[in-house]
Design a protein around this motif. Structure first.
Motif: not given
Length: 602
Positions: A407-431
């Protein structure tokens, strides 16, 4: 009968010359016979060579090169600067010359095998040649005028001009020069191959000598390209990038707020953050700025960062950035944003500030540097580190959050643009993995080779275009070429209710960073075949090899266009984040947009 007598009394069919008869020189075949000569009899020689300054050049090769020049002037995604035209023209003509020369050689071989001969009178021969030259000139003129009109149309769509007819003229001229240089390079390699062939012929069977010579020349080219050109070029670029990283950004000083890295209480000293890291922690609104714009009390936004100067390994940088996040009280905020940088450590400030304003400063943003190279060089040199950095940073934040009471955990968001978007999505195996682990995401200008993006696009609803695919009727994930498409699909059709977590992919139809890919060399993609982009020329069409270079040359200036086109997403960030947060993306956010613009210095 002498050869002269045979020519004078020639009929429609001639016997094949004896082996002792001297064949016409390929360098003289195109010589114009004097008018009035009774007849001209030519064997079909499709690889005929021209005279003078064009001596030894393939006529079919030059013809196809000219055709490819016409194609190179056809529109791409964005209006062109002169050097973009030059690259397109040069590489396209070189490609056309090789294809034309090969076709000419094949036609010549076929003619010899079938003993095919063509007979023309001198007058007819002169007429055919003249008509052919006139045709090429007329078509070239028509293509030129049409190309100028198309570039003007694209300029109006994108809201930017590149210089008009004069720009195009110098581009074509420089492209022809580039074609000549590439042709000289090709001839040099051909001569080298012949020389190597003569050297190995005494020690190898006759049929193996050409093969061995080709392999040796290819190995020499690979060695020189990699060990000399590539390595030295990369070392030079790395030296420049390292110097830029060490240079303090103009107009910035170390922050004094404890909520920011580089402050007196920070674990990470200001001078270790690098050029882009210093800009990130120094820039942006403070609580008082957010209150002034929104009219409601705000918290001081938290920004934490770790640079490569102090942490040579990305694992160390990820831990250091998250240690800073904890020190600054980031896990006590309602939301944490993990944003992945581009190669130099650049953070998409419009995205971060949009979330800061929309949450009233009740958000902590964490990021890190993983390279000194700008995105273009990072594409070439290292595509493994960005997703590694994105995964390590996200997992470190995730681990710290999961250690908190639920009940104390913050919401977790991710973002990135261009190569940053490519790198950010590397954290996830699939949808499914993505939807289980985040509360929202905004990715813009995602490169086409990003695995998660590709798998989602391929699974799109039938009938939805590749530039704006519909995934599960928009239940969680929505692609948008403009903010309106967060509320309805590309054609105006309804979505189902947008459930949490909400994921947004922002991508313009005219963004070459999104649509460039290696398979453009040989395959027409769906986005090009569908031709539905609102800011893309309807005359855009696909040509193997040529389209690859056209889209590639669009990329360097893709941010030099007004927002809403190319690779420029800044004005849309507020609406995209509003959609993710459950707000109406079509509300009026002009005051926030204007405020953000004052805080983004460059």
């Amino acid at each position: 009968m002498t050869e002269q007598g045979q020519r004078a009394g020639a009929t429609a069919v001639h016997p094949r010359p004896s082996r002792t008869t001297r064949a016409p020189s390929p360098h003289n075949i195109l010589r114009m016979p004097p008018r009035g000569t009774p007849h001209s009899v030519y064997p079909v020689r499709a690889e005929q060579r021209s005279e003078g300054v064009l001596r030894h050049m393939s006529v079919p090769g030059l013809t196809v090169a000219l055709v490819l020049l016409w194609v190179a002037l056809s529109p791409s995604l964005l209006p062109r600067a002169w050097w973009m035209t030059a690259v397109n023209v040069g590489v396209s003509m070189a490609y056309g010359y090789v294809i034309g020369d090969l076709l000419g050689r094949f036609a010549s071989w076929l003619a010899r095998r079938t003993e095919l001969r063509v007979e023309l009178s001198a007058r007819s021969d002169w007429g055919v040649r003249t008509l052919w030259v006139v045709l090429l000139v007329v078509v070239s003129g028509v293509v030129w005028i049409q190309s100028l009109h198309q570039q003007e149309q694209i300029s109006l769509m994108a809201g930017v001009s590149r210089g008009g007819a004069l720009n195009q003229f110098f581009g074509v001229l420089a492209g022809v020069v580039l074609f000549g240089l590439l042709l000289l390079l090709g001839r040099g390699l051909a001569r080298l191959r012949r020389g190597v062939g003569r050297m190995v012929r005494p020690v190898l069977p006759r049929y193996l000598a050409p093969v061995a010579a080709t392999i040796i020349v290819v190995l020499i080219v690979v060695f020189v390209s990699n060990q000399v050109l590539y390595q030295r070029g990369m070392n030079w670029a790395l030296g420049n990038a390292t110097q830029l990283n060490q240079r303090p950004p103009d107009g910035r000083v170390a922050p004094s707020e404890p909520e920011r890295t580089g402050s007196p209480t920070s674990y990470e000293p200001w001078d270790t953050l690098g050029h882009e890291g210093q800009k990130f922690v120094s820039d942006g609104p403070r609580a008082v700025d957010i209150e002034r714009v929104t009219g409601v009390p705000a918290l001081e936004p938290i920004r934490t960062y770790a640079g490569l100067t102090e942490h040579a390994e990305v694992e160390d940088a990820a831990r250091a950035a998250v240690d800073e996040l904890v020190r600054a009280g980031g896990l006590e905020r309602s939301a944490v944003l993990v944003t992945t940088t581009t190669g130099t450590g650049w953070v998409q400030q419009w995205s971060v500030q949009a979330l800061e304003f929309l949450t009233g400063g009740d958000v902590a943003t964490v990021s890190m540097q993983y390279s000194f190279f700008p995105s273009g060089l990072a594409y070439i040199s290292d595509l493994e580190t960005p997703p590694l950095a994105g995964r390590l940073l996200f997992e470190e934040v995730e681990r710290r959050i999961e250690a908190l009471p639920e009940d104390e955990r913050p919401l977790l968001y991710v973002s990135g643009e261009s190569l940053g978007s490519y790198g950010s999505q590397g954290a996830f195996a699939d949808a499914d993995d993505l939807l289980e682990r985040v509360d929202g995401a905004v990715w813009t200008g995602t490169p086409r080779f990003t695995p998660l993006w590709s798998s989602l696009t391929e699974s799109r609803r039938q009938g939805s275009p590749e530039i704006a695919p519909v995934i599960d009727n928009g239940r969680h994930i929505r692609f948008a070429t403009r903010p309106l498409e967060l509320t309805e699909d590309f054609y105006g059709g309804p979505f189902v209710e947008w459930e949490e977590p909400r994921i947004v992919y922002g991508q313009h139809a005219s963004d070459p960073v999104v649509w460039w890919s290696w398979d453009l060399l040989w395959r027409e993609p769906d986005w090009l075949r569908e031709r539905v982009g609102r800011d893309v020329s309807p005359d855009l069409s696909y040509t193997p090899y040529v389209t690859f270079w056209q889209i590639a040359s669009d990329m360097p200036l893709s941010v030099d266009v007004p927002p809403g086109h190319g690779h420029e997403y800044k004005d849309e960030m507020v609406a995209l984040w509003a959609g993710v947060l459950g707000m109406d993306p079509m509300d009026d956010y002009s005051e926030i947009i204007a405020a953000i613009d004052t805080f983004v210095l460059d």
